[in-house]
Design an enzyme around this catalytic site. Structure first.
Site: not given
Ligand code: NAD
Length: 298
Positions: A96, A65-66, A171, A246
């Site tokens: 994260t 999740l975000p 992390k 973030k």
């Molecule tokens: P994203 O915004 O693409 O995806 C998050 C998903 O969660 C979305 O599809 C959203 O609809 C869903 N969501 C939000 N609230 C929800 C809820 N209450 N119930 C169900 N679904 C819900 O984000 P991401 O890029 O996939 O990142 C996810 C996590 O990974 C974050 O914590 C981010 O910091 C971490 N991260 C991301 C990256 C990257 O390169 N994108 C790298 C390392 C870590």
């Protein structure tokens, strides 16, 4: 294994696809119908809420999740996981978030009889797709071993960092250093070029000298130095500046909560905050070098 998976975004969707490809049965939930459809097309079963995922009697539940607010809502709300999941089911949060929230949610899970691990990742969307993520995992050794096969279907380096919350600690400490080192390499490269040096020659000297680091060698922010770095493609793809911002915010906030000084981390956070405010949040974080480069040399 029957796995519930919640959060099918840029990272979660390819991670869930890798679990399906490894032969696991998946039940999935996301607030976005489009995100859900991608996984259903690939063979996963849709669910209507976190509670529905929990009631489906999974062996394990993975969340991606975000941010902390979303994790709290999915786990702790009345229609969240903890009110409906069978005791004993292992919960694995790969989002994260700050270590204190990770520990708070894990404590609530433990009081329901559910072991919980925090397992944030590095490797970005490329690593998520290729199944080569690094997982930094916090939890008991036995829970870690239980989750290992599931983690191995999504990643290559699986590191046990200690008790619950320590995955997040690893992390945010690493990413704070990365933000600082990228700003440092940007400053040094921009200074050298402004003083008349060729960028590739300078990078070559740094990379065989004491300034060498991942930001200078693998991911050099100066265009034309590393062919595979985002600098070579207009800073597209890679790790977005807003994601770096973030993680720097998580590091400085965790430091504030325990009274630990993070002077350079705070400075890097302000640099990325300013960069983001100027509309650059979607650019790769190595584009921070543009705040140092003179117009004539761009
Ligand atoms: P994203 O915004 O693409 O995806 C998050 C998903 O969660 C979305 O599809 C959203 O609809 C869903 N969501 C939000 N609230 C929800 C809820 N209450 N119930 C169900 N679904 C819900 O984000 P991401 O890029 O996939 O990142 C996810 C996590 O990974 C974050 O914590 C981010 O910091 C971490 N991260 C991301 C990256 C990257 O390169 N994108 C790298 C390392 C870590």
């Amino acid at each position: 294994m029957n796995i519930g998976f919640i959060g099918l975004g840029n990272m979660g969707a390819p991670m869930a696809l890798n679990l399906l490809n490894a032969g696991h049965q998946l039940t999935v939930f996301d607030l976005s119908a489009a995100a859900l459809a991608t996984l259903v097309d690939a063979g996963a079963t849709p669910a209507a809420s976190p509670a529905a995922i929990a009631k489906g009697n999974p062996d394990m539940i993975v969340t991606m999740l975000p941010a902390a607010a979303h994790v709290k809502s999915v786990y702790l709300a009345s229609e969240g996981l903890l009110n409906h999941v069978r005791p004993g089911v292992v919960l694995l949060d790969c989002s994260t978030i700050d270590p204190l929230t990770a520990r708070e949610v894990a404590k609530a899970a433990a009081s329901h009889g559910n072991p919980m691990l925090d397992a944030p990742v590095s490797g970005g969307t490329g690593g998520a797709t290729a199944g080569t993520l690094t997982f930094m995992v916090g939890g008991t050794p036995s829970d870690f071993e239980h989750a290992r096969p599931v983690l191995e279907a999504m990643g290559k380096n699986i590191v046990h960092c200690g008790a619950v919350g320590n995955g997040q600690v690893a992390k945010i400490a690493n990413n704070m250093l990365l933000g600082i080192s990228m700003a440092g390499v940007s400053e040094a490269m921009a200074l050298g070029v402004a003083l008349g040096m060729d960028a590739s020659v300078l990078a070559g000297v740094i990379n065989t000298s004491s300034g060498r680091c991942w930001s200078s060698e693998v991911y050099n922010p100066f265009p034309g130095v590393v062919a595979t770095a985002p600098a070579a493609r207009g800073y597209s793809g890679g790790f977005g500046s807003d994601l770096m911002l973030k993680d720097l915010g998580l590091a400085t906030e965790a430091a504030r909560q325990i009274g630990q000084p993070v002077l350079l981390g705070g400075l890097a956070q302000q640099l990325y905050q300013s960069f983001s405010t100027q509309g650059n949040g979607a650019m790769d974080f190595s584009a921070i070098i543009n705040t140092y480069r003179r117009k004539a040399s761009l």
